[in-house]
Write a protein that holds these residues in place. Structure first.
Motif, short mmCIF file in Angstrom:
data_model
loop_
_atom_site.label_atom_id
_atom_site.label_comp_id
_atom_site.label_asym_id
_atom_site.label_seq_id
_atom_site.Cartn_x
_atom_site.Cartn_y
_atom_site.Cartn_z
N HIS A 55 38.17 102.77 73.05
CA HIS A 55 37.11 103.17 72.13
C HIS A 55 36.01 102.12 72.18
CE1 HIS A 55 40.06 105.81 69.84
NE2 HIS A 55 39.05 106.59 70.13
N TRP A 56 34.79 102.55 72.43
CA TRP A 56 33.62 101.67 72.42
C TRP A 56 32.63 102.23 71.41
CZ3 TRP A 56 31.49 98.84 77.21
CH2 TRP A 56 32.53 98.36 78.00
N HIS A 57 32.00 101.35 70.64
CA HIS A 57 30.99 101.76 69.66
C HIS A 57 29.62 101.37 70.19
CE1 HIS A 57 28.84 101.36 65.67
NE2 HIS A 57 29.25 102.61 65.70
N HIS A 58 28.70 102.32 70.26
CA HIS A 58 27.35 101.99 70.73
C HIS A 58 26.57 101.44 69.53
CE1 HIS A 58 23.74 103.12 73.46
NE2 HIS A 58 23.84 101.83 73.23
N SER A 59 26.91 100.22 69.17
CA SER A 59 26.41 99.60 67.93
C SER A 59 24.92 99.29 67.97
CB SER A 59 27.22 98.35 67.60
OG SER A 59 27.32 97.52 68.74
N ALA A 60 24.33 99.08 69.15
CA ALA A 60 22.89 98.79 69.24
C ALA A 60 22.13 99.99 69.80
CB ALA A 60 22.65 97.56 70.12
N GLY A 61 22.73 101.17 69.68
CA GLY A 61 22.09 102.38 70.18
C GLY A 61 22.28 103.51 69.19
N CYS A 62 22.95 104.56 69.64
CA CYS A 62 23.11 105.77 68.82
C CYS A 62 24.17 105.61 67.73
CB CYS A 62 23.46 106.95 69.71
SG CYS A 62 25.00 106.73 70.66
N ARG A 63 24.96 104.52 67.76
CA ARG A 63 26.01 104.22 66.78
C ARG A 63 27.14 105.26 66.80
NH1 ARG A 63 24.94 99.99 64.02
NH2 ARG A 63 26.39 100.45 62.36
N ARG A 64 27.31 105.91 67.94
CA ARG A 64 28.41 106.86 68.11
C ARG A 64 29.61 106.14 68.71
NH1 ARG A 64 28.60 111.70 65.89
NH2 ARG A 64 29.87 112.35 67.65
N TRP A 65 30.82 106.63 68.38
CA TRP A 65 32.04 106.16 69.01
C TRP A 65 32.23 106.90 70.32
CZ3 TRP A 65 34.70 101.95 68.00
CH2 TRP A 65 34.55 101.36 66.74
N LEU A 66 32.57 106.17 71.37
CA LEU A 66 32.73 106.74 72.69
C LEU A 66 34.12 106.41 73.21
CD1 LEU A 66 29.35 105.43 74.15
CD2 LEU A 66 29.75 107.65 73.07
N VAL A 67 34.60 107.20 74.15
CA VAL A 67 35.83 106.89 74.88
C VAL A 67 35.42 106.57 76.31
CG1 VAL A 67 38.04 107.75 75.72
CG2 VAL A 67 37.28 108.31 73.39
N VAL A 68 35.66 105.32 76.70
CA VAL A 68 35.29 104.83 78.03
C VAL A 68 36.56 104.69 78.86
CG1 VAL A 68 34.25 102.92 79.32
CG2 VAL A 68 33.27 103.62 77.12
#
Ligand SMILES: [Zn+2]
Length: 93
Positions: A55-68
């Motif tokens: 799980h990665w959080h795009h904290s400085a972008g869209c603030r969505r949780w992603l699965v990488v």
């Protein structure tokens, strides 16, 4: 570690914009599951080497949780990046 991540919402971004939460492979047990099942879900991790999902959080972008999905051993290649809500819907089937 891969230096560029392709966010499905923002496009190609540097890894510094993301926060890593950790292993995305454990599946949350049902509320009535045993204490042992909850213990394993909360505390036990494989610490795998090779192709993993996180799980990665795009904290400085869209603030969505992603699965990488990436290689954490030699190549550090990123195989896929999926919005976590889309990934969860696929896992629920
Ligand atoms: Zn994003």
């Amino acid at each position: 570690m891969a230096s560029l991540i392709t966010c499905p919402h923002c496009g190609i971004r540097p890894k510094e914009e993301f926060s890593i939460r950790g292993d995305a492979s454990p599946v949350r047990p049902v509320a009535t599951a045993s204490d042992d099942a909850w213990y394993v879900y909360v505390f036990v991790r494989d610490n795998s080497k090779g192709r993993i999902i996180e799980h990665w959080h795009h904290s400085a972008g869209c603030r969505r949780w992603l699965v990488v999905e990436r290689d954490n051993a030699a190549s550090h290649e990123v195989y896929s990046v999926t919005d976590a809500s889309v990934h969860a819907k696929g896992a629920a089937r």
